[in-house]
Every structure is written in C-alpha cells, then in structure tokens.
Design a protein around this motif. Structure first.
Motif, mmCIF file in Angstrom:
data_model
loop_
_atom_site.group_PDB
_atom_site.id
_atom_site.type_symbol
_atom_site.label_atom_id
_atom_site.label_comp_id
_atom_site.label_asym_id
_atom_site.label_seq_id
_atom_site.Cartn_x
_atom_site.Cartn_y
_atom_site.Cartn_z
ATOM 1 N N TYR A 29 16.168 29.618 -1.446
ATOM 2 C CA TYR A 29 14.517 29.440 -1.489
ATOM 3 C C TYR A 29 14.174 28.704 0.038
ATOM 4 C CZ TYR A 29 9.783 28.440 -1.954
ATOM 5 O OH TYR A 29 8.298 28.091 -1.852
ATOM 6 N N GLU A 30 15.241 27.849 0.305
ATOM 7 C CA GLU A 30 14.940 27.092 1.458
ATOM 8 C C GLU A 30 15.282 27.979 2.637
ATOM 9 O OE1 GLU A 30 15.974 22.480 -0.428
ATOM 10 O OE2 GLU A 30 17.688 23.732 1.036
ATOM 11 N N HIS A 31 16.301 29.040 2.544
ATOM 12 C CA HIS A 31 16.661 29.780 3.722
ATOM 13 C C HIS A 31 15.579 30.855 3.731
ATOM 14 C CE1 HIS A 31 20.575 28.347 4.693
ATOM 15 N NE2 HIS A 31 20.825 28.600 3.372
ATOM 16 N N LYS A 32 15.038 31.215 2.801
ATOM 17 C CA LYS A 32 14.084 32.428 2.476
ATOM 18 C C LYS A 32 12.542 31.967 3.271
ATOM 19 C CE LYS A 32 15.615 35.313 -1.205
ATOM 20 N NZ LYS A 32 15.573 36.644 -0.291
ATOM 21 N N GLN A 33 12.361 30.524 2.960
ATOM 22 C CA GLN A 33 10.926 30.036 3.331
ATOM 23 C C GLN A 33 11.233 29.382 4.731
ATOM 24 O OE1 GLN A 33 8.156 30.626 1.816
ATOM 25 N NE2 GLN A 33 9.414 32.072 0.492
ATOM 26 N N LYS A 34 12.434 29.713 5.209
ATOM 27 C CA LYS A 34 12.798 28.941 6.821
ATOM 28 C C LYS A 34 12.447 27.341 6.749
ATOM 29 C CE LYS A 34 12.204 33.313 8.724
ATOM 30 N NZ LYS A 34 12.037 33.945 7.494
ATOM 31 N N LEU A 35 12.641 26.799 5.518
ATOM 32 C CA LEU A 35 12.391 25.209 5.470
ATOM 33 C C LEU A 35 13.436 24.405 6.459
ATOM 34 C CD1 LEU A 35 11.475 25.245 1.807
ATOM 35 C CD2 LEU A 35 10.094 25.268 3.757
ATOM 36 N N VAL A 36 14.585 24.927 6.448
ATOM 37 C CA VAL A 36 15.737 24.037 7.284
ATOM 38 C C VAL A 36 15.970 24.725 8.726
ATOM 39 C CG1 VAL A 36 18.256 23.352 7.041
ATOM 40 C CG2 VAL A 36 16.766 24.018 5.122
ATOM 41 N N PRO A 37 15.542 23.902 9.749
ATOM 42 C CA PRO A 37 15.728 24.095 10.906
ATOM 43 C C PRO A 37 17.369 24.503 11.288
ATOM 44 C CG PRO A 37 14.614 22.188 10.975
ATOM 45 C CD PRO A 37 14.938 22.379 9.438
ATOM 46 N N GLY A 38 17.480 25.551 12.312
ATOM 47 C CA GLY A 38 18.734 25.749 12.619
ATOM 48 C C GLY A 38 19.368 27.146 12.660
ATOM 49 N N PHE A 39 20.422 27.496 12.301
ATOM 50 C CA PHE A 39 20.978 28.852 12.437
ATOM 51 C C PHE A 39 20.188 29.966 11.686
ATOM 52 C CE2 PHE A 39 23.957 32.386 11.527
ATOM 53 C CZ PHE A 39 24.329 32.516 12.836
ATOM 54 N N THR A 40 20.081 29.633 10.418
ATOM 55 C CA THR A 40 19.569 30.611 9.509
ATOM 56 C C THR A 40 18.020 30.968 9.741
ATOM 57 O OG1 THR A 40 19.090 28.988 7.662
ATOM 58 C CG2 THR A 40 21.284 30.243 7.579
#
Length: 95
Positions: A29-40
C-alpha cells in the motif's frame, strides 16, 4: 510469532525492486500510494509480482540480500516461476 516477506515489485517498464517487510499488505500500500520517498516513488513501482514468506527474520534478510545480488535474468526466472504473466498479486487488496 511474526512473519516476514521478501517481495519484488515492478512498474510498466519492468524496473525491479526487491524489499523486505513484516507486513506485506501495508508495505505494498505504501508503495502504491507513493508514501515512501525514494526509488519506488521515483520510478512509479506499484505492482507486486513476487513474494515469499518466512517466520525467521534472519532468513528473510539473507534471502533479500541473495536476490538483490542476482542478475536481472535470474530475478525474472524467479518471478516467472510463481507469476508467469507478471500479474499484480495485490490486485483487489484495497478495493
């Protein structure tokens, strides 16, 4: 007892990202919502194409390092052993 997941995510151009988590649902979910700055976030990596589960955190860390050390071709063989059509394994999780 905790479970740990080693997972591979991708985007429309099949850029690969390998990660580890103790909560696959939350992490995807965090990846899909782009909640974590960085590569993904930068490469729009939102599609879960592979995961495996273990109850031992050290096994999970070792496996993540092992997969990260592989050539792309070997990672593709691993993904396709479980998910030959590269479907998003998390499709429908958040509906």
């Amino acid at each position: 007892m905790n479970n740990y997941f080693v997972y591979i995510m991708t985007n429309h151009s099949k850029t690969l990202y390998t990660g580890i988590t103790n909560d696959l649902n939350r992490r995807v979910y965090e990846h899909k919502q782009k909640l974590v700055p960085g590569f993904t976030q930068k490469y729009n990596i939102t599609k879960l194409v592979y995961f495996e589960e273990t109850s031992d955190v050290n096994d999970a860390i070792a496996r993540e390092k092992q997969i990260k050390g592989w050539l792309r071709e070997k990672k593709i063989v691993l993904i396709e052993s479980m998910n030959s059509e590269w479907k998003d394994l998390s499709a429908g999780w958040y509906d």
